[in-house]
Design a protein around this motif. Structure first.
Motif, PDB file in Angstrom:
ATOM      1  N   GLU A   2       0.920  -1.323   0.091  1.00 28.89           N
ATOM      2  CA  GLU A   2      -0.078   0.024  -0.037  1.00 28.89           C
ATOM      3  C   GLU A   2       0.978   1.448  -0.152  1.00 28.89           C
ATOM      4  N   PRO A   3       0.544   2.519  -0.531  1.00 31.85           N
ATOM      5  CA  PRO A   3       1.260   3.800  -0.765  1.00 31.85           C
ATOM      6  C   PRO A   3       1.441   4.197   0.734  1.00 31.85           C
ATOM      7  N   GLU A   4       0.467   3.914   1.591  1.00 27.02           N
ATOM      8  CA  GLU A   4       0.947   4.525   2.991  1.00 27.02           C
ATOM      9  C   GLU A   4       2.193   3.758   3.738  1.00 27.02           C
ATOM     10  N   MET A   5       1.992   2.411   3.536  1.00 26.56           N
ATOM     11  CA  MET A   5       3.199   1.625   3.976  1.00 26.56           C
ATOM     12  C   MET A   5       4.533   1.875   3.109  1.00 26.56           C
ATOM     13  N   VAL A   6       4.349   2.196   1.815  1.00 27.12           N
ATOM     14  CA  VAL A   6       5.781   2.627   1.163  1.00 27.12           C
ATOM     15  C   VAL A   6       6.298   3.854   1.900  1.00 27.12           C
ATOM     16  N   ALA A   7       5.294   4.873   2.008  1.00 28.80           N
ATOM     17  CA  ALA A   7       5.788   6.123   2.676  1.00 28.80           C
ATOM     18  C   ALA A   7       6.373   5.974   3.865  1.00 28.80           C
ATOM     19  N   THR A   8       5.589   4.975   4.931  1.00 27.94           N
ATOM     20  CA  THR A   8       6.462   4.693   6.273  1.00 27.94           C
ATOM     21  C   THR A   8       7.768   4.127   6.033  1.00 27.94           C
ATOM     22  N   LEU A   9       7.747   3.212   5.343  1.00 25.20           N
ATOM     23  CA  LEU A   9       9.275   2.422   4.964  1.00 25.20           C
ATOM     24  C   LEU A   9      10.117   3.517   4.685  1.00 25.20           C
ATOM     25  N   LEU A  10       9.797   4.029   3.443  1.00 27.79           N
ATOM     26  CA  LEU A  10      10.782   5.070   3.035  1.00 27.79           C
ATOM     27  C   LEU A  10      11.042   6.094   3.889  1.00 27.79           C
ATOM     28  N   ASN A  11      10.422   6.477   4.536  1.00 28.38           N
ATOM     29  CA  ASN A  11      10.726   7.828   5.723  1.00 28.38           C
ATOM     30  C   ASN A  11      11.534   7.222   6.656  1.00 28.38           C
ATOM     31  N   ARG A  12      11.193   6.154   7.200  1.00 23.52           N
ATOM     32  CA  ARG A  12      12.020   5.428   8.164  1.00 23.52           C
ATOM     33  C   ARG A  12      13.560   5.156   7.897  1.00 23.52           C
ATOM     34  N   TYR A  13      13.538   4.616   6.493  1.00 23.18           N
ATOM     35  CA  TYR A  13      14.793   4.310   5.932  1.00 23.18           C
ATOM     36  C   TYR A  13      15.514   5.507   5.744  1.00 23.18           C
ATOM     37  N   LEU A  14      14.995   6.444   4.982  1.00 17.41           N
ATOM     38  CA  LEU A  14      16.039   7.739   4.804  1.00 17.41           C
ATOM     39  C   LEU A  14      16.089   8.383   6.226  1.00 17.41           C
ATOM     40  N   ASP A  15      15.295   8.394   7.390  1.00 15.58           N
ATOM     41  CA  ASP A  15      15.847   8.755   8.288  1.00 15.58           C
ATOM     42  C   ASP A  15      16.982   8.136   9.033  1.00 15.58           C
ATOM     43  N   MET A  16      17.079   6.900   8.872  1.00 15.72           N
ATOM     44  CA  MET A  16      18.120   5.968   9.579  1.00 15.72           C
ATOM     45  C   MET A  16      19.481   6.439   8.681  1.00 15.72           C
ATOM     46  N   LEU A  17      19.549   6.561   7.377  1.00 20.07           N
ATOM     47  CA  LEU A  17      20.530   6.874   6.601  1.00 20.07           C
ATOM     48  C   LEU A  17      21.147   8.295   7.071  1.00 20.07           C
ATOM     49  N   SER A  18      20.033   9.207   7.080  1.00 20.92           N
ATOM     50  CA  SER A  18      20.442  10.639   7.261  1.00 20.92           C
ATOM     51  C   SER A  18      21.215  10.746   8.686  1.00 20.92           C
ATOM     52  N   ASP A  19      20.624  10.081   9.558  1.00 15.69           N
ATOM     53  CA  ASP A  19      21.177  10.087  10.960  1.00 15.69           C
ATOM     54  C   ASP A  19      22.601   9.579  10.715  1.00 15.69           C
ATOM     55  N   VAL A  20      22.825   8.629   9.871  1.00 18.73           N
ATOM     56  CA  VAL A  20      24.541   8.324   9.813  1.00 18.73           C
ATOM     57  C   VAL A  20      25.206   9.421   9.136  1.00 18.73           C
ATOM     58  N   VAL A  21      24.777  10.056   8.400  1.00 21.87           N
ATOM     59  CA  VAL A  21      25.524  11.082   7.526  1.00 21.87           C
ATOM     60  C   VAL A  21      25.663  12.272   8.372  1.00 21.87           C
ATOM     61  N   LEU A  22      24.611  12.698   9.038  1.00 17.05           N
ATOM     62  CA  LEU A  22      25.024  13.919   9.771  1.00 17.05           C
ATOM     63  C   LEU A  22      25.422  13.487  10.960  1.00 17.05           C
ATOM     64  N   GLY A  23      25.731  12.339  11.703  1.00 21.67           N
ATOM     65  CA  GLY A  23      26.464  11.910  12.744  1.00 21.67           C
ATOM     66  C   GLY A  23      27.889  11.916  12.282  1.00 21.67           C
ATOM     67  N   GLN A  24      28.325  11.403  11.068  1.00 25.10           N
ATOM     68  CA  GLN A  24      29.677  11.478  10.746  1.00 25.10           C
ATOM     69  C   GLN A  24      29.950  12.871  10.175  1.00 25.10           C
ATOM     70  N   GLY A  25      28.967  13.954  10.292  1.00 30.40           N
ATOM     71  CA  GLY A  25      29.591  15.291   9.936  1.00 30.40           C
ATOM     72  C   GLY A  25      29.642  15.607   8.454  1.00 30.40           C
ATOM     73  N   GLY A  26      28.463  14.414   7.638  1.00 31.31           N
ATOM     74  CA  GLY A  26      28.446  15.006   6.276  1.00 31.31           C
ATOM     75  C   GLY A  26      27.387  15.907   5.973  1.00 31.31           C
TER      76      GLY A  26
END
Length: 676
Positions: A454-478
């Motif tokens: 479902e589109p709602e699940m796509v949005a939920t999964l994608l936002n969570r995934y991008l949040d996880m990778l964004s935290d890594v980038v910002l945590g490493q000063g990128g």
């Protein structure tokens, strides 16, 4: 010009039309004040004072003038004759008779014969007998209605007609002080009046009637010897004494007039700035208690000396005055915008102050009339421009801070965002070429997955995934460049570069893959299997800055470095790796955790590059041995290639090694493998 217009338009929008308009109006006001302060009430008072100061500072100090002598009625003369106004004419007649035989060049009389006296016939006889060129004061009601009535002018005109035809001629004694009562300039010389006294005495050309610039006053070199010799008229009226003074009269211009307290006195530029122990002529004030003022006869003497010296002041060119005003306003604005520390601004201001203080003095010294040069106006104009530009700069800086907070707060690590807030200029608002470390990620099979849930699940999964990778980038000063669907693009080295950017980028690449693995493992029930996160990492030059046009600005990086990182990410699928780095990255990152996987031509490229895989759990000596073996195999060493093949058989779970052996077996001529 287009770039300037664009920058001006952007700045105007950032400040707001109201603040921009106010700043522009203040800058215009500062320019007009710096140009026209001689015509602004109150400001003109300061301008006159500053002019007087530099006029005195640059006035020549001279010895007693041997060309001019003053013959004066004094208060003692008035006491002896028991006449104060009109002055006793019998003494004048006797003095003129004596002077006529002493060889004076010419005689000028600053005394108005404007009403009848018993001694008039004696004076008329003396005038008619004169052989020395003599010039008698004339004034009219039209030009001097404060001191001359119609009946006085009529009497004066009739008197001068009664002595016409001889050596005596009328001369104007019309003075026109400034509104503050100070004689700074030659008076106007209306055609309705005869030539000015000094002009008439020297036979000056008619063209000098138009000269109305500064009087070139002089100061006494020695306070005990005034600029002009003064002789009491009593001495010359005494036949027993007069001939003894012949040497002081012969060949000189003689001026006759009053030197009387509270009569015919003028303030001059020297009034408030000379040594108060003496008057402007060097005479001790205890002998002439006139508070530094100068008698009209001395003013005539200074003008006569100026005419004899030919010291004509030149007018300041209007273009030069405008240029100076513009320079002052620019200096004030640029000082506010300089960004210098306090001590730097102080030095800058002192240097400008010295320059703008010395310019009028220098102009006065080289013979320019600086009465129209707005020195006080410069100071006020500079201050207005400084405050206007400084206020605008602070407002613009506030806008830049808000821009950095709102636009980059979610894309930059805290230390970089804080640095940009402290120094907004560290964030390029256009674009600049910078070497950066680029990381490009992609989630395998996510497009197919998005069609299965479902589109709602796509949005939920994608936002969570991008949040996880964004935290890594910002945590490493990128810096997060962009999200392209499920792909994350990030870089290190801009907007602010650090020494360990390479190590941070490598750590982030590994952590992003690991975050992807956790995301797969934590997928909600009912969601089809999620693919691996693959990562490409490269070092190279890119154009970094704000792009996107007027309506939508994005801080991003453009160039081949970004494309190479994307191609490396894509190559993971064929090389059976999860994280793939370029040789340029490995050479610059300073992180010894990589093993070589040969040379390939990335999809869409023509030039081969070396590719490397991070293996942080492999012992250093084993990585070194493996690197030597691969290097030899790439160079065509059959033994090394056979060793690698045996290693791949012994380690069946090492898919990247198995793929390397395959590529070595099927490489193109030149020692590289072309990826699909």
């Amino acid at each position: 010009m287009n770039a300037f217009s664009t920058r001006l338009s952007q700045t105007t929008r950032s400040l707001g039309w109201l603040r921009s308009g106010a700043t522009g109006m203040l800058l215009i006001a500062s320019l007009l004040f710096a140009r026209y302060s001689w015509e602004i009430p109150l400001a003109v008072t300061a301008e006159r004072s500053l002019y007087d100061l530099r006029a005195v500072a640059t006035a020549p100090r001279v010895a007693q003038d041997p060309r001019i002598v003053l013959v004066t009625y004094t208060d003692e003369t008035l006491a002896a004759t028991a006449k104060r106004s009109p002055l006793d004419r019998a003494i004048l007649a006797k003095a003129l008779t004596a002077l006529d035989g002493m060889g004076a060049k010419s005689i000028g009389i600053d005394i108005l014969i404007d009403q009848a006296q018993p001694e008039d016939q004696q004076l008329i006889d003396a005038f008619r007998a004169m052989k020395t060129p003599t010039y008698l004061a004339f004034a009219s009601h039209n030009t001097n209605n404060a001191n001359m009535r119609d009946w006085q002018e009529q009497f004066l005109s009739n008197f001068q007609r009664s002595i016409a035809g001889g050596a005596v001629h009328p001369a104007s004694v019309f003075f026109l002080p400034d509104l503050d009562g100070t004689m700074r300039s030659w008076p106007e010389q209306p055609r309705s009046l005869p030539p000015l006294l000094s002009n008439a005495m020297t036979g000056a050309p008619e063209s000098l009637r138009n000269y109305n610039r500064a009087i070139a006053y002089r100061l006494a070199q020695d306070a005990s010897r005034p600029v002009f010799t003064k002789l009491p008229i009593d001495l010359l009226a005494n036949p027993d004494v007069a001939m003894a003074l012949k040497d002081q009269i012969a060949g000189r211009y003689v001026l006759i007039g009053g030197d009387i307290i509270d009569t015919d006195q003028f303030a001059t530029p020297m009034t408030w700035y000379i040594d108060k122990a003496t008057d402007s002529n060097g005479v001790p004030l205890e002998d002439r208690p006139r508070n530094g003022q100068t008698i009209g006869l001395e003013v005539h003497a200074h003008m006569l000396a100026q005419l004899l010296d030919g010291r004509w002041k030149q007018a300041m060119p209007d273009t030069a005055i405008w240029a100076c005003a513009l320079l002052v306003v620019l200096a004030g604005a640029l000082t506010a915008l300089s960004g210098l520390p306090v001590w730097g601004v102080a030095l800058f201001v002192l240097a400008q102050g010295a320059l703008f203080a010395s310019l009028p003095v220098g102009a006065e010294m080289i013979g320019l009339d600086t009465q129209t040069l707005p020195q006080f106006g410069w100071g006020v104009g500079w201050v207005i421009a400084f405050l206007a530009a400084g206020s605008a700069a602070r407002a613009l800086s506030g806008e830049q801070r808000r821009f950095a907070q709102s636009a980059l707060g979610k894309y930059l690590p805290r230390d970089i965002a804080a640095e940009i807030l402290r120094n907004p200029d560290s964030l390029s608002l256009t674009g600049e070429k910078r070497p950066i470390y680029v990381v490009f990620t992609d989630l395998e099979g996510f497009t197919k997955l998005s069609h299965a849930i479902e589109p709602e699940m796509v949005a939920t999964l994608l936002n969570r995934y991008l949040d996880m990778l964004s935290d890594v980038v910002l945590g490493q000063g990128g810096t997060i460049d962009k999200f392209v669907g499920d792909a994350v693009v990030a870089f290190w080295g801009a907007p602010i570069a650090r020494e360990d950017d390479g190590a941070r980028a490598v750590a982030a690449a590994l952590a992003m893959h690991e975050a992807g693995e956790r995301f797969r493992a934590e997928a909600p029930e009912g969601v089809p299997a999620i693919g691996k996160t693959r990562v490409g990492i490269h070092y190279g030059e890119a154009i970094v800055g704000n792009f996107g046009g007027e309506g939508r600005i994005q801080y991003t990086a453009l160039g081949d470095a970004m494309n190479t990182a994307a191609r490396l990410e894509s190559a993971n699928k064929q090389t059976k790796t999860n994280v793939l780095a370029s040789g340029e990255l490995v050479a610059r990152a300073g992180v010894p955790i990589f093993r070589p996987l040969g040379r390939v031509v990335l999809r869409g490229r023509a030039t081969p590059i070396s590719i490397w895989e991070p293996v942080p759990n492999l012992l250093a000596e084993k990585r070194t041995a493996f690197a030597h073996k691969v290097d030899a195999a790439v160079r065509g060493d059959a033994t090394a290639r056979a060793d690698l093949e045996r290693d791949s058989i012994n380690h069946p779970d090492d898919a990247p090694l198995r793929n390397l052996v395959y590529r070595l077996e099927h490489e193109a001529e030149g020692g590289y493998f072309v990826l699909d």
